[in-house]
Write a protein that holds these residues in place. Sequence first.
Motif, PDB file in Angstrom:
ATOM      1  N   LEU A  19     -18.697   0.640   9.516  1.00  0.00           N
ATOM      2  CA  LEU A  19     -19.622   0.653   8.788  1.00  0.00           C
ATOM      3  C   LEU A  19     -21.111   0.871   7.852  1.00  0.00           C
ATOM      4  CD1 LEU A  19     -18.196  -3.509   9.031  1.00  0.00           C
ATOM      5  CD2 LEU A  19     -17.491  -2.517   7.104  1.00  0.00           C
ATOM      6  N   ASN A  20     -21.086   1.052   6.982  1.00  0.00           N
ATOM      7  CA  ASN A  20     -22.305   1.748   6.775  1.00  0.00           C
ATOM      8  C   ASN A  20     -23.695   0.158   6.449  1.00  0.00           C
ATOM      9  OD1 ASN A  20     -21.539   4.728   6.974  1.00  0.00           O
ATOM     10  ND2 ASN A  20     -19.946   3.508   4.834  1.00  0.00           N
ATOM     11  N   CYS A  21     -24.945   0.817   7.473  1.00  0.00           N
ATOM     12  CA  CYS A  21     -25.982  -0.024   6.701  1.00  0.00           C
ATOM     13  C   CYS A  21     -27.082   0.043   7.174  1.00  0.00           C
ATOM     14  CB  CYS A  21     -25.409  -1.451   8.301  1.00  0.00           C
ATOM     15  SG  CYS A  21     -26.449  -0.987   9.503  1.00  0.00           S
ATOM     16  N   ALA A  22     -27.828  -0.606   6.465  1.00  0.00           N
ATOM     17  CA  ALA A  22     -30.020   0.047   6.174  1.00  0.00           C
ATOM     18  C   ALA A  22     -29.628  -1.564   6.918  1.00  0.00           C
ATOM     19  CB  ALA A  22     -29.915   0.163   4.932  1.00  0.00           C
ATOM     20  N   GLY A  23     -31.292  -0.761   7.925  1.00  0.00           N
ATOM     21  CA  GLY A  23     -32.743  -1.451   7.647  1.00  0.00           C
ATOM     22  C   GLY A  23     -33.735  -1.578   7.771  1.00  0.00           C
ATOM     23  N   GLY A  24     -35.001  -2.587   7.668  1.00  0.00           N
ATOM     24  CA  GLY A  24     -35.591  -2.349   7.512  1.00  0.00           C
ATOM     25  C   GLY A  24     -36.876  -1.954   8.887  1.00  0.00           C
ATOM     26  N   ILE A  25     -38.183  -1.563   8.693  1.00  0.00           N
ATOM     27  CA  ILE A  25     -39.507  -2.384   9.883  1.00  0.00           C
ATOM     28  C   ILE A  25     -40.311  -2.481   9.154  1.00  0.00           C
ATOM     29  CG2 ILE A  25     -40.403  -0.724  11.238  1.00  0.00           C
ATOM     30  CD1 ILE A  25     -38.292  -1.203  12.461  1.00  0.00           C
ATOM     31  N   PRO A  78     -37.886   6.829   5.506  1.00  0.00           N
ATOM     32  CA  PRO A  78     -36.614   6.816   6.520  1.00  0.00           C
ATOM     33  C   PRO A  78     -37.533   7.500   7.625  1.00  0.00           C
ATOM     34  CG  PRO A  78     -36.843   9.133   5.090  1.00  0.00           C
ATOM     35  CD  PRO A  78     -37.717   8.522   4.753  1.00  0.00           C
ATOM     36  N   ILE A  79     -37.151   6.552   9.035  1.00  0.00           N
ATOM     37  CA  ILE A  79     -36.912   6.690  10.102  1.00  0.00           C
ATOM     38  C   ILE A  79     -35.792   7.648  10.852  1.00  0.00           C
ATOM     39  CG2 ILE A  79     -38.071   5.695  12.581  1.00  0.00           C
ATOM     40  CD1 ILE A  79     -38.789   3.432  11.214  1.00  0.00           C
ATOM     41  N   GLY A  80     -34.490   7.028  10.823  1.00  0.00           N
ATOM     42  CA  GLY A  80     -33.491   7.645  11.263  1.00  0.00           C
ATOM     43  C   GLY A  80     -32.371   7.643  10.705  1.00  0.00           C
ATOM     44  N   LEU A  81     -31.268   8.151  11.108  1.00  0.00           N
ATOM     45  CA  LEU A  81     -29.932   7.752  10.864  1.00  0.00           C
ATOM     46  C   LEU A  81     -29.767   7.686  12.821  1.00  0.00           C
ATOM     47  CD1 LEU A  81     -27.554   7.199   8.756  1.00  0.00           C
ATOM     48  CD2 LEU A  81     -27.152   9.465   9.395  1.00  0.00           C
ATOM     49  N   PHE A  82     -28.813   6.041  12.310  1.00  0.00           N
ATOM     50  CA  PHE A  82     -27.776   5.964  13.970  1.00  0.00           C
ATOM     51  C   PHE A  82     -27.166   5.691  13.992  1.00  0.00           C
ATOM     52  CE2 PHE A  82     -32.639   5.196  13.434  1.00  0.00           C
ATOM     53  CZ  PHE A  82     -33.563   5.120  14.412  1.00  0.00           C
ATOM     54  N   ASP A  83     -25.898   6.957  14.605  1.00  0.00           N
ATOM     55  CA  ASP A  83     -24.252   6.517  14.462  1.00  0.00           C
ATOM     56  C   ASP A  83     -23.858   6.197  15.848  1.00  0.00           C
ATOM     57  OD1 ASP A  83     -25.385   9.059  16.075  1.00  0.00           O
ATOM     58  OD2 ASP A  83     -24.284  10.168  13.668  1.00  0.00           O
ATOM     59  N   LEU A 103     -38.877   2.413   7.127  1.00  0.00           N
ATOM     60  CA  LEU A 103     -40.419   2.277   7.270  1.00  0.00           C
ATOM     61  C   LEU A 103     -40.612   1.415   5.575  1.00  0.00           C
ATOM     62  CD1 LEU A 103     -42.642   1.333   8.873  1.00  0.00           C
ATOM     63  CD2 LEU A 103     -43.630   3.151   7.852  1.00  0.00           C
ATOM     64  N   VAL A 104     -40.209  -0.166   6.247  1.00  0.00           N
ATOM     65  CA  VAL A 104     -40.667  -0.272   4.130  1.00  0.00           C
ATOM     66  C   VAL A 104     -42.610  -1.407   4.611  1.00  0.00           C
ATOM     67  CG1 VAL A 104     -38.042  -1.115   3.933  1.00  0.00           C
ATOM     68  CG2 VAL A 104     -39.546  -2.515   4.836  1.00  0.00           C
ATOM     69  N   GLU A 147     -42.072   5.819  18.952  1.00  0.00           N
ATOM     70  CA  GLU A 147     -41.927   7.416  18.521  1.00  0.00           C
ATOM     71  C   GLU A 147     -42.716   7.466  17.527  1.00  0.00           C
ATOM     72  OE1 GLU A 147     -42.195  10.020  20.944  1.00  0.00           O
ATOM     73  OE2 GLU A 147     -41.986   8.114  22.083  1.00  0.00           O
ATOM     74  N   TYR A 148     -41.843   7.252  16.200  1.00  0.00           N
ATOM     75  CA  TYR A 148     -42.209   7.592  14.908  1.00  0.00           C
ATOM     76  C   TYR A 148     -43.948   7.300  14.758  1.00  0.00           C
ATOM     77  CZ  TYR A 148     -42.605   7.738   9.837  1.00  0.00           C
ATOM     78  OH  TYR A 148     -43.006   7.720   8.457  1.00  0.00           O
ATOM     79  N   LEU A 149     -44.042   5.918  15.018  1.00  0.00           N
ATOM     80  CA  LEU A 149     -45.339   5.239  14.606  1.00  0.00           C
ATOM     81  C   LEU A 149     -46.402   6.459  15.383  1.00  0.00           C
ATOM     82  CD1 LEU A 149     -45.017   1.194  14.461  1.00  0.00           C
ATOM     83  CD2 LEU A 149     -45.891   3.197  13.169  1.00  0.00           C
TER      84      LEU A 149
END
Length: 156
Positions: A19-25, A78-83, A103-104, A147-149
Amino acid sequence: MANYIKEIRALVGHKPIFLNCAGGILLNDQQQVLLNLRTDTHNWSLPGGYLEYGESFAEACVREYKEDSGIDVKVVAPIGLFDRGETVYPNGDVTQTIAELFLVEAVGGHQLEQATDETLKLAYFDLDNLPPLLNQQTADMLAATAEYLKDHTTHF
């Protein structure tokens, strides 16, 4: 989307599916991340969820963030794609999610003050002091955020 997933589950039972999903920080002024306590698994995750058919990852992030938190957000980066990894739900369903993390920034709405059918409560946490998380993918997303931050000097 819930009907779509129910239709798929009616065909495949508890068999593992993608399933495809999206999330925010969303970060507060102390650089803490907002997490939601889930009603289904009773552990913490990032506000977000499954894409509806025809929806982009960014559109799903904005919609799901509002549903899970009450907060209107816009995607900043975008921060990244996680699979990697899977989630086993209490009812026996198994999924491997392909998740895009963003990042939102808050642009409106209000943080939920009472439980909903998906969120028991919301709280901010330090990235190095997290509560019990939904799965390894959530932990990986939060580690990638740290790491992004480090690599981006602008604070959100």
